[in-house]
Design a protein around this motif. Structure first.
Motif: not given
Length: 102
Positions: A20-25, A30-34, A43-44
């Motif tokens: 759950g934590i990894s999905l939220l990150i 990660a996706m907004p940063a990408k 994301t990588k």
């Protein structure tokens, strides 16, 4: 924490928390940063980690479902669905997994 590691449901609860934590990150950092900041490095890093936790969670869910004789239509599908919804694993932990873990 040590008490959780002693049972399959306890281990599933830990995996659910990490997944759950990894999905939220992945979704909220990660996706907004990408896409907004053109920085795919997070994301990588998080993509493979989340993928491994997702597979590990799915396998452990099926293992616990067999051990606990969960009915697929009552319990198993809810737990499996929770891992693809943000905050889903936290909800499932509180409503299904925690009450079953002594």
């Amino acid at each position: 924490m040590i008490k959780l590691l002693q049972t399959k449901i306890g281990r599933l609860r830990i995996i659910a928390l990490l997944e759950g934590i990894s999905l939220l990150i992945l979704v909220f950092i990660a996706m907004p940063a990408k896409y907004y900041f053109d920085n795919p490095s997070i994301t990588k890093l998080m993509g493979p980690i989340h993928g491994a936790l997702f597979v590990f969670f799915t396998i452990n869910t099926l293992s616990v479902a067999i051990e606990q004789n969960w009915k697929f239509r009552q319990t198993t599908w809810k737990v499996l669905l929770a891992c693809i919804i943000p905050f889903g694993t936290f909800y499932i932990d509180r409503t299904i997994l925690k009450p079953q873990n002594p």
